[in-house]
Design an enzyme around this catalytic site. Sequence first.
Site, PDB file in Angstrom:
ATOM      1  N   SER A 213      38.087 -36.888  23.299  1.00  0.00           N
ATOM      2  CA  SER A 213      36.663 -37.102  23.009  1.00  0.00           C
ATOM      3  C   SER A 213      35.892 -37.351  24.307  1.00  0.00           C
ATOM      4  O   SER A 213      35.893 -36.493  25.187  1.00  0.00           O
ATOM      5  CB  SER A 213      36.518 -38.254  22.015  1.00  0.00           C
ATOM      6  OG  SER A 213      35.213 -38.329  21.498  1.00  0.00           O
ATOM      7  N   ASP A 348      34.390 -30.959  12.604  1.00  0.00           N
ATOM      8  CA  ASP A 348      34.124 -32.211  13.314  1.00  0.00           C
ATOM      9  C   ASP A 348      32.669 -32.615  13.058  1.00  0.00           C
ATOM     10  O   ASP A 348      31.749 -31.916  13.495  1.00  0.00           O
ATOM     11  CB  ASP A 348      34.368 -32.012  14.815  1.00  0.00           C
ATOM     12  CG  ASP A 348      34.253 -33.302  15.611  1.00  0.00           C
ATOM     13  OD1 ASP A 348      33.571 -34.245  15.157  1.00  0.00           O
ATOM     14  OD2 ASP A 348      34.841 -33.367  16.710  1.00  0.00           O
ATOM     15  N   HIS A 379      36.998 -35.310  13.542  1.00  0.00           N
ATOM     16  CA  HIS A 379      36.923 -35.778  14.923  1.00  0.00           C
ATOM     17  C   HIS A 379      38.124 -36.657  15.213  1.00  0.00           C
ATOM     18  O   HIS A 379      38.227 -37.784  14.735  1.00  0.00           O
ATOM     19  CB  HIS A 379      35.638 -36.563  15.171  1.00  0.00           C
ATOM     20  CG  HIS A 379      35.431 -36.912  16.610  1.00  0.00           C
ATOM     21  ND1 HIS A 379      34.971 -35.998  17.544  1.00  0.00           N
ATOM     22  CD2 HIS A 379      35.650 -38.059  17.295  1.00  0.00           C
ATOM     23  CE1 HIS A 379      34.898 -36.570  18.733  1.00  0.00           C
ATOM     24  NE2 HIS A 379      35.314 -37.823  18.608  1.00  0.00           N
TER      25      HIS A 379
END
Length: 424
Positions: A213, A348, A379
């Site tokens: 991320s 996501d 995610h």
Amino acid sequence: MSAVEDVNLHTFGPELPAMFDGMKLAAVAAVLYIIVRWLNLKSPTAPPEISFQDTPLSRYLLKSCPMLTKEYVPPLLWGKSGHLQTVLYGKMGRVNTPTPCGLRKFLPMQDGATATFDLFEALGEHSTGDDITMVICPGIGNHSEHNYIRTFVDYSQRHGYRCAVLNHLGALPNVELTSPRMFTYGCTWEFGAMVGHIKQAFPQTLLVVVGFSLGGNIVCKFLGEKRSNQERVLCCVSVCQGYSALSAQDTFLQWDQCRRLYNFALADKMKRLILSHRSSLLSMTSSSIDDADLNRLYAATSLMQIDDSIMRKFHGYSTVREFYEKESCVHYIHNVSVPFLLVNSLDDPLVHQSLLDIPRRLAEKMPNVLFALTQHGGHMGFFEGDVLFPQPLTWMDKTIVEYTNAICQWENKDGSARQEATRK
């Protein structure tokens, strides 16, 4: 008049129960339809969509990494919902999380900050016999004690990798700041300090760079900032990043896919993290944060507002737009020449589909880049399973290690894998 009313009631009375039964059936059908749509139950499982240039390396990788070419199968009842995958990751992290034993390192920085990372030794020899260290950068506000990091570290250790995990500045509980700043979206100073320490402490080690991320943005930017940052790096893997903070924030204020709600939740998390260090941020004479900034922080409901009132000031950016432009890896990633695996999920809810054009175009132009886009995974979820219960290891964990193993074999001293692929 009453007689007429009695006749009407008698006439329509028997039809009312049937009408109500029909309404109940319609309501149940509507609820089931909403559940099926929300859980995305009709969506078929599929292999990841792979974008790449046809090179000997890419052909070798697709042959050596079956995780990239076979179907990714999430848990049947909920795993096709990007929202549930994301929420489960956020609340639980992983299932049956191991507890790897590591050693915490403290690194003084030039500006007075103290970077920390945890070092985990390999639990066996790597298949190539080489000394290889994974240098790992977690997601926003995360550190080595988060469940998804612990699971991935344990799995990597068992495959012969030493692991070094950065603890984002200010993210560890009960560790005070020693300078008036915290981690930001694209500051690479702490990650660079960790990589430099690993190179010095283990002169023979080769590096595998992994970012999750926000950490994906940091590692891609780090490698692209200076050519020397790629020395001794075998490959890089980035998972679920957004590539361009400026473009991402425009989409993060939209309500489709509940993105504005996620923005609010992440802003609340960041707000609490910053306020836990408010005494350190305010007490130091060199601090760029004052009481007025904290007052704006209290009222913030989005990450952009927090970045504008607090985060950009740690590095002296005059506007939040300048902050996003300078800190996004999209302006640096094309400088990276080592093998690169970029992973995103189509469902996501945090990363808008328009942002996925960035890695797709990159993979089409650069021979060292391979972009894998899954249909499901949310995610940072990527849970696998049959019907209801997910497995302890995720598709993401296994794919990263499988890809890294293939790169290590490709780069191994005898060059047999490279020569075989080149002949085809």
